[in-house]
Scaffold this motif. Structure first.
Motif, PDB file in Angstrom:
ATOM      1  N   LYS A  68       0.810  -1.224   0.000  1.00  0.00           N
ATOM      2  CA  LYS A  68       0.000   0.000   0.000  1.00  0.00           C
ATOM      3  C   LYS A  68       0.843   1.275   0.000  1.00  0.00           C
ATOM      4  N   ALA A  69       2.163   1.130   0.129  1.00  0.00           N
ATOM      5  CA  ALA A  69       3.034   2.299   0.265  1.00  0.00           C
ATOM      6  C   ALA A  69       3.224   3.034  -1.056  1.00  0.00           C
ATOM      7  N   ASN A  70       3.330   4.372  -0.973  1.00  0.00           N
ATOM      8  CA  ASN A  70       3.788   5.128  -2.144  1.00  0.00           C
ATOM      9  C   ASN A  70       5.138   5.784  -1.887  1.00  0.00           C
ATOM     10  N   VAL A  71       5.686   5.572  -0.665  1.00  0.00           N
ATOM     11  CA  VAL A  71       7.053   5.977  -0.329  1.00  0.00           C
ATOM     12  C   VAL A  71       7.656   4.891   0.554  1.00  0.00           C
ATOM     13  N   ILE A  72       8.880   4.469   0.220  1.00  0.00           N
ATOM     14  CA  ILE A  72       9.598   3.482   1.036  1.00  0.00           C
ATOM     15  C   ILE A  72      10.944   4.075   1.425  1.00  0.00           C
ATOM     16  N   THR A  73      11.284   4.036   2.705  1.00  0.00           N
ATOM     17  CA  THR A  73      12.585   4.521   3.170  1.00  0.00           C
ATOM     18  C   THR A  73      13.328   3.373   3.848  1.00  0.00           C
ATOM     19  N   MET A  74      14.658   3.485   3.866  1.00  0.00           N
ATOM     20  CA  MET A  74      15.426   2.388   4.450  1.00  0.00           C
ATOM     21  C   MET A  74      16.798   2.838   4.947  1.00  0.00           C
ATOM     22  N   THR A  75      17.170   2.389   6.125  1.00  0.00           N
ATOM     23  CA  THR A  75      18.534   2.497   6.637  1.00  0.00           C
ATOM     24  C   THR A  75      19.087   1.089   6.715  1.00  0.00           C
ATOM     25  N   VAL A  76      20.216   0.875   6.046  1.00  0.00           N
ATOM     26  CA  VAL A  76      20.784  -0.471   5.978  1.00  0.00           C
ATOM     27  C   VAL A  76      22.275  -0.360   5.689  1.00  0.00           C
ATOM     28  N   GLY A  77      23.041  -1.340   6.156  1.00  0.00           N
ATOM     29  CA  GLY A  77      24.454  -1.405   5.807  1.00  0.00           C
ATOM     30  C   GLY A  77      25.422  -1.186   6.949  1.00  0.00           C
ATOM     31  N   GLY A  78      25.029  -0.420   7.951  1.00  0.00           N
ATOM     32  CA  GLY A  78      25.937  -0.138   9.060  1.00  0.00           C
ATOM     33  C   GLY A  78      26.334  -1.379   9.819  1.00  0.00           C
ATOM     34  N   ASN A  79      25.379  -2.252  10.068  1.00  0.00           N
ATOM     35  CA  ASN A  79      25.678  -3.476  10.807  1.00  0.00           C
ATOM     36  C   ASN A  79      26.439  -4.492   9.959  1.00  0.00           C
ATOM     37  N   ASP A  80      26.222  -4.449   8.642  1.00  0.00           N
ATOM     38  CA  ASP A  80      27.005  -5.298   7.744  1.00  0.00           C
ATOM     39  C   ASP A  80      28.473  -4.885   7.780  1.00  0.00           C
ATOM     40  N   LEU A  81      28.708  -3.577   7.755  1.00  0.00           N
ATOM     41  CA  LEU A  81      30.072  -3.064   7.799  1.00  0.00           C
ATOM     42  C   LEU A  81      30.724  -3.386   9.141  1.00  0.00           C
ATOM     43  N   MET A  82      29.986  -3.208  10.232  1.00  0.00           N
ATOM     44  CA  MET A  82      30.530  -3.495  11.554  1.00  0.00           C
ATOM     45  C   MET A  82      30.922  -4.962  11.672  1.00  0.00           C
ATOM     46  N   GLN A  83      30.087  -5.842  11.140  1.00  0.00           N
ATOM     47  CA  GLN A  83      30.399  -7.267  11.198  1.00  0.00           C
ATOM     48  C   GLN A  83      31.707  -7.570  10.490  1.00  0.00           C
ATOM     49  N   THR A  84      31.914  -6.933   9.346  1.00  0.00           N
ATOM     50  CA  THR A  84      33.151  -7.126   8.586  1.00  0.00           C
ATOM     51  C   THR A  84      34.357  -6.678   9.391  1.00  0.00           C
ATOM     52  N   LEU A  85      34.249  -5.524  10.037  1.00  0.00           N
ATOM     53  CA  LEU A  85      35.363  -4.998  10.816  1.00  0.00           C
ATOM     54  C   LEU A  85      35.650  -5.856  12.045  1.00  0.00           C
ATOM     55  N   GLN A  86      34.599  -6.379  12.651  1.00  0.00           N
ATOM     56  CA  GLN A  86      34.785  -7.222  13.825  1.00  0.00           C
ATOM     57  C   GLN A  86      35.508  -8.518  13.466  1.00  0.00           C
ATOM     58  N   LYS A  87      35.168  -9.085  12.328  1.00  0.00           N
ATOM     59  CA  LYS A  87      35.788 -10.341  11.916  1.00  0.00           C
ATOM     60  C   LYS A  87      37.263 -10.165  11.564  1.00  0.00           C
ATOM     61  N   ASN A  88      37.635  -8.951  11.206  1.00  0.00           N
ATOM     62  CA  ASN A  88      39.001  -8.700  10.746  1.00  0.00           C
ATOM     63  C   ASN A  88      39.696  -7.621  11.574  1.00  0.00           C
ATOM     64  N   PHE A  89      39.365  -7.555  12.868  1.00  0.00           N
ATOM     65  CA  PHE A  89      39.887  -6.453  13.701  1.00  0.00           C
ATOM     66  C   PHE A  89      41.412  -6.486  13.788  1.00  0.00           C
ATOM     67  N   ASN A  90      42.000  -7.669  13.717  1.00  0.00           N
ATOM     68  CA  ASN A  90      43.464  -7.745  13.825  1.00  0.00           C
ATOM     69  C   ASN A  90      44.173  -7.098  12.640  1.00  0.00           C
TER      70      ASN A  90
END
Length: 311
Positions: free
Chosen positions: A124-146
């Motif tokens: 039913k929406a005529n506008v869709i907004t989204m915040t995404v990606g921050g947690n994906d980036l954080m996960q990457t940094l956590q896995k490779n913190f060394n």
């Protein structure tokens, strides 16, 4: 996004940057009017109701959509942009907020696939907004913190970026399976520790690269638009004064122990005045107001895609 307590624990153990990345018309009834005028009045009211702008906005995403950090607890930018639209467009705006703290792109998609209420709202929406990606980036940094401090993370990032790009494509396709026409306004991510460690250019570089993925989706996917909040939310009141900040900052990561770093980040006075002092991570009310203002600016540029009288 992750709570600061969890991020702080990672900082204390792994040093500084594992916590990266990651805020109706009233009825008129005058029975004393003559019948002829009463009929005219009813016609005018009916015309006004038909011309009233209708906006149905559905927000998907992580903690920034949920509104974590907004001290009013009204729902961050989603609530604020509703107020702006209703005031400036004389519109009837209905919003539905499906943000959830900590969600990565694949988790946002999974919730959408599992929850019929979200699916029906999107239809039913005529506008869709989204915040995404921050947690994906954080996960990457956590896995490779060394590898971060030695700059070896550069060898891991291309694969991580391709993985995220694929997940974002899947998420956008899933959204389009429920709504093929409404414009999607996609927020960029930001670096919440920029003002503390401006000399760590790797962090800003990876943030910018992550946002390039979002930019690429505007070219690949019809009716998808980026809402860029990266620099303002990263730099806060130091916006466009990054070189000065780098020269004057005394919080050099390389010279800080875990204990000293924890003390800096547990300070109840946030150095970036667009972020919350509660966690030094999410936007505060000022930050969410900025997000709402930027969203409105981009929405108005593409108003022919969603702004229809009586829609």
């Amino acid at each position: 996004m992750l709570s600061f307590k969890k991020v702080l624990t990672l900082v204390a153990v792994f040093a500084a940057l594992t916590c990266f990345f990651y805020l109706g018309l009233s009825k008129l009834a005058d029975k004393k009017l003559p019948k002829s005028n009463d009929r005219t009045s009813k016609i005018n009211q009916s015309e006004k109701k038909r011309k009233k702008t209708q906006v149905k906005l559905v927000a998907l995403g992580d903690s920034l959509t949920q509104g974590v950090g907004d001290t009013t607890q009204n729902g961050g930018y989603v609530y604020l942009v509703k107020q702006v639209l209703e005031k400036r467009l004389d519109a009837t705006v209905v919003t539905e907020n499906y943000g959830k703290a900590g969600d990565r792109s694949d988790q946002i998609m999974k919730r959408l696939q599992q929850q019929e209420t979200q699916q029906n709202a999107l239809k039913k929406a005529n506008v869709i907004t989204m915040t995404v990606g921050g947690n994906d980036l954080m996960q990457t940094l956590q896995k490779n913190f060394n590898s971060l401090s030695s700059n070896q993370l550069a060898s891991f990032m291309p694969t991580a970026q391709r993985t995220y790009s694929h997940k974002l494509d899947e998420l956008l396709r899933t959204i389009r399976s429920y709504n093929s026409h409404a414009p999607i306004f996609l927020y960029t991510v930001y670096n919440p520790f920029y003002v503390y460690f401006p000399a760590l250019t790797q962090l800003q570089k990876y943030t910018e690269q992550w946002n390039m993925i979002a930019q690429q989706k505007t070219a690949k996917n019809k009716n998808v638009y980026v809402v860029n909040v990266e620099k303002r939310l990263s730099e806060g009141q130091y916006y466009d004064h990054g070189s000065t900040l780098k020269e004057t900052t005394v919080t050099d990561y390389n010279n800080l122990s875990g204990q000293k770093l924890s003390k800096i980040l547990s300070n109840q006075k946030e150095k970036n005045n667009y972020l919350s002092p509660a966690d030094h991570f999410h936007p505060n009310l000022k930050g969410y107001k900025y997000m709402a203002a930027k969203l409105y600016q981009v929405m108005i540029k593409h108003k022919e895609k969603w702004l229809k009288e009586g829609g």
